[in-house]
Scaffold this motif. Structure first.
Motif, short mmCIF file in Angstrom:
data_model
loop_
_atom_site.label_atom_id
_atom_site.label_comp_id
_atom_site.label_asym_id
_atom_site.label_seq_id
_atom_site.Cartn_x
_atom_site.Cartn_y
_atom_site.Cartn_z
N VAL A 108 5.08 27.65 -93.76
CA VAL A 108 4.68 27.22 -92.42
C VAL A 108 3.19 27.49 -92.22
O VAL A 108 2.66 28.53 -92.65
N LEU A 109 2.52 26.54 -91.58
CA LEU A 109 1.16 26.75 -91.09
C LEU A 109 1.25 26.92 -89.57
O LEU A 109 1.72 26.02 -88.87
N THR A 110 0.83 28.08 -89.08
CA THR A 110 0.89 28.37 -87.65
C THR A 110 -0.50 28.26 -87.05
O THR A 110 -1.44 28.95 -87.48
N ASP A 111 -0.64 27.38 -86.06
CA ASP A 111 -1.93 27.19 -85.37
C ASP A 111 -2.07 28.26 -84.30
O ASP A 111 -1.64 28.09 -83.15
N VAL A 112 -2.69 29.37 -84.67
CA VAL A 112 -2.78 30.52 -83.76
C VAL A 112 -3.78 30.30 -82.64
O VAL A 112 -3.80 31.05 -81.66
N LEU A 113 -4.60 29.27 -82.74
CA LEU A 113 -5.57 28.97 -81.68
C LEU A 113 -4.94 28.16 -80.55
O LEU A 113 -5.45 28.15 -79.42
N ASN A 114 -3.82 27.50 -80.85
CA ASN A 114 -3.23 26.58 -79.88
C ASN A 114 -1.73 26.83 -79.72
O ASN A 114 -0.89 26.03 -80.15
N GLY A 115 -1.40 27.96 -79.14
CA GLY A 115 -0.02 28.24 -78.78
C GLY A 115 0.92 28.54 -79.92
O GLY A 115 2.14 28.41 -79.77
N ASN A 116 0.39 28.92 -81.09
CA ASN A 116 1.21 29.28 -82.25
C ASN A 116 2.13 28.12 -82.67
O ASN A 116 3.25 28.34 -83.15
N GLN A 117 1.65 26.89 -82.50
CA GLN A 117 2.42 25.72 -82.93
C GLN A 117 2.56 25.73 -84.45
O GLN A 117 1.62 26.05 -85.18
N GLN A 118 3.77 25.39 -84.94
CA GLN A 118 4.06 25.48 -86.37
C GLN A 118 4.14 24.10 -87.01
O GLN A 118 4.61 23.14 -86.41
N TYR A 119 3.68 24.04 -88.29
CA TYR A 119 3.74 22.83 -89.09
C TYR A 119 4.35 23.18 -90.44
O TYR A 119 3.88 24.11 -91.12
N GLN A 120 5.38 22.43 -90.83
CA GLN A 120 6.00 22.65 -92.13
C GLN A 120 5.06 22.16 -93.23
O GLN A 120 4.40 21.12 -93.09
N CYS A 121 5.02 22.92 -94.30
CA CYS A 121 4.09 22.61 -95.38
C CYS A 121 4.83 22.70 -96.71
O CYS A 121 5.40 23.73 -97.04
N ASN A 122 4.81 21.60 -97.48
CA ASN A 122 5.42 21.58 -98.80
C ASN A 122 4.40 21.13 -99.83
O ASN A 122 4.47 20.03 -100.38
N GLY A 123 3.42 21.97 -100.03
CA GLY A 123 2.34 21.61 -100.94
C GLY A 123 1.28 20.80 -100.23
O GLY A 123 0.23 21.31 -99.83
N GLU A 141 -1.27 30.47 -93.11
CA GLU A 141 -0.10 30.37 -94.00
C GLU A 141 0.83 31.55 -93.75
O GLU A 141 0.39 32.70 -93.71
N ASN A 142 2.14 31.27 -93.59
CA ASN A 142 3.10 32.35 -93.39
C ASN A 142 4.52 31.82 -93.58
O ASN A 142 4.73 30.62 -93.85
N ASP A 143 5.50 32.69 -93.39
CA ASP A 143 6.90 32.31 -93.57
C ASP A 143 7.56 31.84 -92.27
O ASP A 143 8.78 31.64 -92.22
N GLY A 144 6.79 31.67 -91.24
CA GLY A 144 7.32 31.22 -89.97
C GLY A 144 7.43 32.32 -88.92
O GLY A 144 7.70 32.04 -87.75
N SER A 145 7.15 33.55 -89.32
CA SER A 145 7.29 34.67 -88.38
C SER A 145 5.96 35.09 -87.77
O SER A 145 5.93 35.90 -86.84
N PHE A 146 4.86 34.57 -88.27
CA PHE A 146 3.54 35.03 -87.82
C PHE A 146 3.15 34.35 -86.51
O PHE A 146 3.31 33.15 -86.34
N ARG A 147 2.63 35.13 -85.58
CA ARG A 147 2.11 34.60 -84.33
C ARG A 147 1.12 35.60 -83.74
O ARG A 147 1.14 36.79 -84.08
N ASN A 175 -4.17 19.60 -99.62
CA ASN A 175 -3.27 20.06 -100.68
C ASN A 175 -3.33 21.58 -100.71
O ASN A 175 -4.25 22.18 -101.24
N THR A 176 -2.31 22.22 -100.12
CA THR A 176 -2.33 23.68 -99.97
C THR A 176 -1.72 24.42 -101.15
O THR A 176 -1.94 25.63 -101.30
N ASN A 177 -0.88 23.73 -101.96
CA ASN A 177 -0.11 24.41 -103.01
C ASN A 177 0.72 25.55 -102.43
O ASN A 177 0.89 26.60 -103.05
N PHE A 178 1.23 25.31 -101.23
CA PHE A 178 1.96 26.35 -100.51
C PHE A 178 3.20 25.74 -99.86
O PHE A 178 3.12 24.66 -99.25
N ASN A 179 4.31 26.41 -99.98
CA ASN A 179 5.54 25.99 -99.32
C ASN A 179 5.89 27.01 -98.23
O ASN A 179 6.16 28.17 -98.53
#
Length: 549
Positions: A412-427, A443-449, A406-410
């Motif tokens: 993107v979560l970017t996995d910077v350890l594994n190819g900057n793969q992105q996961y949508q997060c809605n709380g 946690e970011n807006d989708g632009s972080f890598r 439960n992130t309380n965040f809307n």
């Protein structure tokens, strides 16, 4: 923020690292100069601080000091070590030395004076529990206290002002001569806390950002690390949890240990711990962890948790080594990058990535720790600052595991350890972690890598905070210099001494006569013009022989 927060430490036991003889033959050999060849290796790993275990003259293993102001002749001399420190600093790499102040060796000058003069020696008060009514286990005409029952390590009397003056003078010399940035305090758990208070005044008086940590296996860390004494201590509690939480398939051990230390009610929230997976005193990680594939998870935890991460030399390649009952030799073997034994290059690349992430993510440097989800074989913890939140997910099972947070965040979560793969997060965010792997999600807006291209890995690492970055200057064109008698370093690293000049009997060509300052100290002859010539290596011009003294 202190420079230690943006630091990755590489711990070297120099005598072993260099393959030096176990017993000091007192023959000058510049073995530690091999460190120059490791600088690109350090940079690729993101290392910006070297911790050298003992480097000063000793009889055997370095902890039996003979002379606090002389570099061990098996490693080099003061001039060569000074140049090493200068070169490391020029590359943005700080230097920490191992301060062995609890005890000295039997060849230490003050102890030998007592052996010679007995009660007439002015140094009888320099050591603990000197008695002249009984013999020592070595047959001396007096007895004394040895560290932990080891009588080749003579315990100093740290309540004697002459001893303190001698030791503090040595530390000032190390700072002035070698420009060191910190100290590891050997055997700190058995030393007088008042010594550390006095030492703190000495070191901070020379360098306000000087960093010291003490060796302590157990007990209350706050006793040694506080605003009046040391800055930190060796975190043996977490060292044990790192491997045993994987051997026992129980992440609760690690999670609760870290929370007990630095969570909301943590006992050691004010201590920036010295964290490690192995060192020169314990079995290497690769030899103690039951499933070697889980070493990557161990290092992810080490780099992502609060405190400064330290890598023991060779363990980045999965070097093995077991502690024996009467010997630590297997833990302290030579490291040669061109002759690695069964290297785990996948582990090395993983650690290189972690180094990059450590320097790139402020949350990993000084964020607040929180356990988010804990299961036996998978877990998630977070690191958070005012500007950034990072989630670290780990799975040590042989199967994929789904983990919800439960992130309380809307966003993107970017996995910077594994190819900057992105996961949508809605709380609420649920992510499947592959078997025996880890993720570092930002946690970011989708632009972080974060880019791990080869150029990025080979780029200079950030200089630790407060250290001036090296200024790039245009190098002057090299021209041949006059050769004179003295010491020269060959471009491949070995050191020689020019002792004379001669002429070829047939051609009258001028020749240089020089002696190797290593091995059998063989004599060599080379044409003068060849000796002084400028060569090119890896696209860089350099002297075949560089004058060093």
């Amino acid at each position: 923020m202190h420079w230690i927060h943006n630091t990755v430490i590489y711990n070297i036991y120099p005598l072993g690292f260099c393959g030096a003889p176990k017993d000091n033959d007192f023959q000058l050999n510049y073995r530690l100069d091999k460190i120059y060849d490791f600088i690109p290796h350090f940079k690729k790993m993101g290392v910006n601080c070297i911790l050298f275990n003992p480097v000063f003259e000793s009889t055997r293993h370095g902890y039996d000091t003979i002379d606090y102001k002389k570099i061990d002749s098996r490693l080099g001399d003061n001039a060569s070590f000074k140049k090493i420190c200068e070169t490391l600093h020029q590359n943005g790499i700080r230097v920490i030395l191992d301060g062995v102040f609890n005890h000295v060796g039997r060849d230490f000058f003050a102890f030998k004076d007592i052996q010679e003069k007995g009660m007439g020696s002015p140094y009888t008060a320099w050591f603990q529990n000197i008695r002249f009514d009984q013999q020592s286990p070595y047959g001396d005409h007096f007895s004394y206290e040895g560290w932990a029952g080891f009588y080749d390590l003579v315990k100093l009397n740290l309540n004697n002002e002459d001893v303190l003056s001698y030791l503090f003078d040595a530390v000032r010399y190390w700072i002035d001569e070698f420009d060191i940035d910190g100290l590891r305090l050997d055997a700190a758990n058995v030393m007088d806390v008042n010594f550390f208070k006095r030492l703190r005044g000495v070191t901070k008086g020379k360098k306000s950002d000087f960093w010291m940590f003490g060796e302590i296996v157990g007990g209350d860390y706050n006793r040694l690390a506080n605003a009046d004494t040391l800055d930190s201590v060796t975190n043996y509690e977490i060292y044990k949890g790192l491997f045993s939480s994987h051997n026992d398939r129980n992440y609760f051990e690690f999670a609760h240990s870290v929370d007990r230390q630095v969570g909301d009610w943590g006992m050691y929230k004010n201590i920036y711990m010295y964290n490690f997976a192995d060192n020169h005193d314990v079995t290497r990680l690769s030899s103690i962890i039951r499933d070697k594939a889980l070493q990557k998870n161990v290092y992810t935890m080490l780099y992502a948790m609060p405190g400064v991460p330290s890598i023991y030399y060779g363990s980045e390649f999965g070097m093995e080594g077991k502690k024996q009952r009467h010997s630590d030799d297997d833990l302290r073997r030579e490291l040669n990058l061109n002759a690695l034994e069964n290297p785990d290059y996948a582990l090395f690349e993983h650690i290189c990535k972690l180094g990059k992430l450590r320097h790139s993510l402020e949350a990993l440097q000084y964020g607040k720790y929180k356990n988010e989800q804990i299961q036996l074989e998978h877990m998630c913890f977070s690191m958070k600052t005012d500007n950034q939140k990072v989630y670290i997910m780990l799975n040590q099972s042989n199967e994929p595991r789904s983990l919800g947070v439960n992130t309380n965040f809307n966003g993107v979560l970017t996995d910077v350890l594994n190819g900057n793969q992105q996961y949508q997060c809605n709380g609420w965010c649920e992510i499947t972690i592959p078997p025996m792997s880890s993720m570092i999600l930002v946690e970011n807006d989708g632009s972080f890598r974060i880019d791990f291209s080869e150029n990025e890995n080979d780029a200079p690492i950030p200089a630790a905070e407060n250290m001036p970055a090296p200024v790039e200057e245009k190098e002057p064109e090299l021209v041949p210099e006059e050769i004179v008698k003295g010491r020269y370093r060959h471009f491949k690293g070995n050191v020689y001494e020019v002792i004379d000049f001669a002429k070829d009997s047939e051609t009258t060509e001028l020749m240089v006569v020089y002696r190797a300052l290593y091995g059998e100290h063989e004599l060599w002859v080379r044409p003068y013009k060849m000796f002084q010539e400028i060569i090119e290596r890896d696209g860089k011009k350099m002297r075949r022989f560089e004058k060093i003294g």
